[in-house]
Design a protein around this motif. Structure first.
Motif, PDB file in Angstrom:
ATOM      1  N   UNK A   1       0.849  -1.183   0.000  1.00 35.88           N
ATOM      2  CA  UNK A   1       0.000   0.000   0.000  1.00 35.88           C
ATOM      3  C   UNK A   1       0.883   1.231   0.000  1.00 35.88           C
ATOM      4  N   UNK A   2       0.780   1.990  -1.082  1.00 35.27           N
ATOM      5  CA  UNK A   2       1.497   3.248  -1.189  1.00 35.27           C
ATOM      6  C   UNK A   2       0.624   4.371  -0.638  1.00 35.27           C
ATOM      7  N   UNK A   3       1.230   5.494  -0.246  1.00 36.42           N
ATOM      8  CA  UNK A   3       0.447   6.604   0.300  1.00 36.42           C
ATOM      9  C   UNK A   3      -0.645   7.046  -0.667  1.00 36.42           C
ATOM     10  N   UNK A   4      -1.867   7.157  -0.163  1.00 38.30           N
ATOM     11  CA  UNK A   4      -2.978   7.621  -0.975  1.00 38.30           C
ATOM     12  C   UNK A   4      -3.554   6.595  -1.927  1.00 38.30           C
ATOM     13  N   UNK A   5      -3.046   5.364  -1.849  1.00 39.98           N
ATOM     14  CA  UNK A   5      -3.532   4.316  -2.755  1.00 39.98           C
ATOM     15  C   UNK A   5      -4.102   3.151  -1.974  1.00 39.98           C
ATOM     16  N   UNK A   6      -4.863   2.326  -2.670  1.00 36.42           N
ATOM     17  CA  UNK A   6      -5.419   1.137  -2.041  1.00 36.42           C
ATOM     18  C   UNK A   6      -4.365   0.040  -1.952  1.00 36.42           C
ATOM     19  N   UNK A   7      -4.572  -0.859  -1.004  1.00 37.42           N
ATOM     20  CA  UNK A   7      -3.693  -2.005  -0.890  1.00 37.42           C
ATOM     21  C   UNK A   7      -3.877  -2.882  -2.128  1.00 37.42           C
ATOM     22  N   UNK A   8      -2.740  -3.369  -2.657  1.00 44.60           N
ATOM     23  CA  UNK A   8      -2.800  -4.178  -3.862  1.00 44.60           C
ATOM     24  C   UNK A   8      -1.972  -5.443  -3.708  1.00 44.60           C
ATOM     25  N   UNK A   9      -2.360  -6.469  -4.458  1.00 36.52           N
ATOM     26  CA  UNK A   9      -1.620  -7.716  -4.446  1.00 36.52           C
ATOM     27  C   UNK A   9      -0.283  -7.543  -5.147  1.00 36.52           C
TER      28      UNK A   9
ATOM     29  N   UNK B   1       2.245 -10.561  -4.823  1.00 34.09           N
ATOM     30  CA  UNK B   1       2.481 -11.950  -5.215  1.00 34.09           C
ATOM     31  C   UNK B   1       1.928 -12.868  -4.142  1.00 34.09           C
ATOM     32  N   UNK B   2       1.416 -14.014  -4.570  1.00 33.66           N
ATOM     33  CA  UNK B   2       0.937 -15.026  -3.638  1.00 33.66           C
ATOM     34  C   UNK B   2       1.478 -16.381  -4.044  1.00 33.66           C
ATOM     35  N   UNK B   3       1.537 -17.298  -3.068  1.00 31.44           N
ATOM     36  CA  UNK B   3       2.013 -18.646  -3.330  1.00 31.44           C
ATOM     37  C   UNK B   3       1.204 -19.617  -2.479  1.00 31.44           C
ATOM     38  N   UNK B   4       0.764 -20.693  -3.107  1.00 31.57           N
ATOM     39  CA  UNK B   4      -0.004 -21.698  -2.383  1.00 31.57           C
ATOM     40  C   UNK B   4       0.936 -22.659  -1.670  1.00 31.57           C
ATOM     41  N   UNK B   5       0.372 -23.460  -0.792  1.00 29.93           N
ATOM     42  CA  UNK B   5       1.186 -24.427  -0.056  1.00 29.93           C
ATOM     43  C   UNK B   5       1.754 -25.495  -0.980  1.00 29.93           C
ATOM     44  N   UNK B   6       1.186 -25.658  -2.177  1.00 30.16           N
ATOM     45  CA  UNK B   6       1.718 -26.608  -3.156  1.00 30.16           C
ATOM     46  C   UNK B   6       2.665 -25.958  -4.143  1.00 30.16           C
ATOM     47  N   UNK B   7       2.894 -24.653  -4.007  1.00 29.11           N
ATOM     48  CA  UNK B   7       3.898 -23.974  -4.811  1.00 29.11           C
ATOM     49  C   UNK B   7       3.380 -23.165  -5.984  1.00 29.11           C
ATOM     50  N   UNK B   8       2.096 -23.125  -6.208  1.00 29.58           N
ATOM     51  CA  UNK B   8       1.561 -22.302  -7.271  1.00 29.58           C
ATOM     52  C   UNK B   8       1.706 -20.828  -6.944  1.00 29.58           C
ATOM     53  N   UNK B   9       2.030 -20.022  -7.953  1.00 25.69           N
ATOM     54  CA  UNK B   9       2.281 -18.605  -7.714  1.00 25.69           C
ATOM     55  C   UNK B   9       1.446 -17.723  -8.633  1.00 25.69           C
ATOM     56  N   UNK B  10       1.256 -16.478  -8.197  1.00 24.47           N
ATOM     57  CA  UNK B  10       0.590 -15.477  -9.005  1.00 24.47           C
ATOM     58  C   UNK B  10       1.228 -14.136  -8.681  1.00 24.47           C
ATOM     59  N   UNK B  11       1.505 -13.340  -9.705  1.00 26.15           N
ATOM     60  CA  UNK B  11       2.181 -12.058  -9.536  1.00 26.15           C
ATOM     61  C   UNK B  11       1.373 -10.927 -10.160  1.00 26.15           C
ATOM     62  N   UNK B  12       1.499  -9.758  -9.584  1.00 24.27           N
ATOM     63  CA  UNK B  12       0.982  -8.562 -10.234  1.00 24.27           C
ATOM     64  C   UNK B  12       1.809  -8.307 -11.485  1.00 24.27           C
ATOM     65  N   UNK B  13       1.162  -7.804 -12.522  1.00 21.95           N
ATOM     66  CA  UNK B  13       1.884  -7.547 -13.771  1.00 21.95           C
ATOM     67  C   UNK B  13       3.062  -6.600 -13.557  1.00 21.95           C
ATOM     68  N   UNK B  14       2.919  -5.668 -12.645  1.00 23.01           N
ATOM     69  CA  UNK B  14       3.945  -4.643 -12.432  1.00 23.01           C
ATOM     70  C   UNK B  14       5.236  -5.194 -11.844  1.00 23.01           C
TER      71      UNK B  14
ATOM     72  N   UNK C   1       6.398   1.513  -0.814  1.00 23.56           N
ATOM     73  CA  UNK C   1       5.114   1.228  -0.171  1.00 23.56           C
ATOM     74  C   UNK C   1       5.374   0.519   1.153  1.00 23.56           C
ATOM     75  N   UNK C   2       4.304   0.361   1.912  1.00 18.98           N
ATOM     76  CA  UNK C   2       4.345  -0.557   3.043  1.00 18.98           C
ATOM     77  C   UNK C   2       3.917  -1.927   2.517  1.00 18.98           C
ATOM     78  N   UNK C   3       4.750  -2.912   2.776  1.00 18.37           N
ATOM     79  CA  UNK C   3       4.491  -4.264   2.298  1.00 18.37           C
ATOM     80  C   UNK C   3       3.926  -5.101   3.445  1.00 18.37           C
ATOM     81  N   UNK C   4       2.798  -5.739   3.166  1.00 15.10           N
ATOM     82  CA  UNK C   4       2.105  -6.540   4.180  1.00 15.10           C
ATOM     83  C   UNK C   4       2.116  -8.007   3.768  1.00 15.10           C
TER      84      UNK C   4
END
Length: 115
Positions: free
Chosen positions: A39-47, A49-62, A91-94
Protein backbone atom coordinates in the motif's frame (compact mmCIF):
# COMPACT_ATOMS: atom_id res chain seq x y z
CA UNK A 1 -4.60 -17.46 17.10
CA UNK A 2 -2.22 -16.76 14.24
CA UNK A 3 0.65 -14.30 14.33
CA UNK A 4 2.30 -12.91 11.21
CA UNK A 5 5.60 -11.04 11.40
CA UNK A 6 7.40 -9.39 8.48
CA UNK A 7 11.02 -8.31 8.26
CA UNK A 8 13.51 -7.10 5.69
CA UNK A 9 12.23 -3.73 4.56
CA UNK A 10 14.40 -0.66 4.23
CA UNK A 11 15.79 2.04 1.98
CA UNK A 12 17.42 1.12 -1.32
CA UNK A 13 18.42 2.95 -4.47
CA UNK A 14 16.62 2.36 -7.74
CA UNK A 15 17.93 -0.78 -9.42
CA UNK A 16 18.80 -2.37 -6.10
CA UNK A 17 17.44 -5.43 -4.34
CA UNK A 18 15.74 -6.31 -1.09
CA UNK A 19 14.48 -9.56 0.40
CA UNK A 20 11.42 -9.61 2.60
CA UNK A 21 10.62 -12.43 5.01
CA UNK A 22 7.41 -13.31 6.77
CA UNK A 23 6.91 -15.92 9.45
CA UNK A 24 3.51 -17.19 10.52
CA UNK A 25 3.01 -18.94 13.84
CA UNK A 26 0.17 -20.35 15.88
CA UNK A 27 -2.55 -22.59 14.45
CA UNK A 28 -1.34 -22.95 10.87
CA UNK A 29 -2.99 -25.45 8.56
CA UNK A 30 -0.96 -27.30 5.96
CA UNK A 31 -3.18 -26.02 3.14
CA UNK A 32 -2.98 -22.26 2.83
CA UNK A 33 -2.02 -19.35 0.65
CA UNK A 34 0.66 -16.90 1.75
CA UNK A 35 1.34 -13.68 -0.01
CA UNK A 36 2.55 -10.13 -0.13
CA UNK A 37 0.48 -7.02 -0.63
CA UNK A 38 1.54 -3.38 -0.64
CA UNK A 39 0.00 0.00 0.00
CA UNK A 40 1.50 3.25 -1.19
CA UNK A 41 0.45 6.60 0.30
CA UNK A 42 -2.98 7.62 -0.98
CA UNK A 43 -3.53 4.32 -2.76
CA UNK A 44 -5.42 1.14 -2.04
CA UNK A 45 -3.69 -2.01 -0.89
CA UNK A 46 -2.80 -4.18 -3.86
CA UNK A 47 -1.62 -7.72 -4.45
CA UNK A 48 2.08 -8.16 -5.17
CA UNK A 49 2.48 -11.95 -5.22
CA UNK A 50 0.94 -15.03 -3.64
CA UNK A 51 2.01 -18.65 -3.33
CA UNK A 52 0.00 -21.70 -2.38
CA UNK A 53 1.19 -24.43 -0.06
CA UNK A 54 1.72 -26.61 -3.16
CA UNK A 55 3.90 -23.97 -4.81
CA UNK A 56 1.56 -22.30 -7.27
CA UNK A 57 2.28 -18.61 -7.71
CA UNK A 58 0.59 -15.48 -9.00
CA UNK A 59 2.18 -12.06 -9.54
CA UNK A 60 0.98 -8.56 -10.23
CA UNK A 61 1.88 -7.55 -13.77
CA UNK A 62 3.94 -4.64 -12.43
CA UNK A 63 6.41 -6.96 -10.66
CA UNK A 64 6.61 -9.92 -13.04
CA UNK A 65 10.20 -10.67 -13.97
CA UNK A 66 11.57 -8.58 -11.09
CA UNK A 67 10.09 -10.14 -7.93
CA UNK A 68 10.14 -13.78 -6.88
CA UNK A 69 8.00 -15.28 -4.13
CA UNK A 70 9.00 -18.50 -2.38
CA UNK A 71 8.15 -20.34 0.81
CA UNK A 72 9.41 -22.83 3.34
CA UNK A 73 6.44 -24.91 4.47
CA UNK A 74 8.35 -26.48 7.35
CA UNK A 75 8.93 -22.99 8.79
CA UNK A 76 5.60 -21.44 7.71
CA UNK A 77 7.68 -18.70 6.15
CA UNK A 78 7.29 -16.83 2.88
CA UNK A 79 9.91 -14.73 1.13
CA UNK A 80 9.81 -11.99 -1.47
CA UNK A 81 13.00 -11.38 -3.43
CA UNK A 82 12.74 -7.96 -5.05
CA UNK A 83 15.22 -7.07 -7.79
CA UNK A 84 15.50 -4.10 -10.13
CA UNK A 85 13.53 -2.00 -7.69
CA UNK A 86 11.86 1.17 -8.93
CA UNK A 87 10.70 4.27 -7.02
CA UNK A 88 7.11 3.22 -7.73
CA UNK A 89 7.71 0.09 -5.64
CA UNK A 90 7.85 2.34 -2.57
CA UNK A 91 5.11 1.23 -0.17
CA UNK A 92 4.34 -0.56 3.04
CA UNK A 93 4.49 -4.26 2.30
CA UNK A 94 2.10 -6.54 4.18
CA UNK A 95 2.24 -10.30 4.54
CA UNK A 96 -0.95 -12.33 4.55
CA UNK A 97 -1.85 -15.94 5.24
CA UNK A 98 -5.20 -17.24 4.08
CA UNK A 99 -6.38 -20.56 5.43
CA UNK A 100 -9.48 -22.39 6.61
CA UNK A 101 -9.72 -20.40 9.84
CA UNK A 102 -9.47 -17.02 8.18
CA UNK A 103 -7.15 -14.35 6.81
CA UNK A 104 -4.34 -12.89 8.89
CA UNK A 105 -2.13 -9.86 8.30
CA UNK A 106 1.21 -8.71 9.56
CA UNK A 107 1.93 -5.20 10.74
CA UNK A 108 3.73 -4.25 7.54
CA UNK A 109 7.29 -3.31 6.63
CA UNK A 110 8.31 -0.14 4.82
CA UNK A 111 10.15 -0.38 1.51
CA UNK A 112 11.49 2.90 0.14
CA UNK A 113 13.21 3.10 -3.25
CA UNK A 114 15.09 6.31 -3.97
CA UNK A 115 15.63 7.58 -7.51
Amino acid sequence: QVQVVESGGGLVQAGGSLRLSCAASGEIFSINVMGWYRQAPGKQRELVAVITSSGGTNYADSVKGRFTISRDNAKNTVYLQMNSLKPEDTAVYYCNILQRLGSYWGQGTQVTVSS
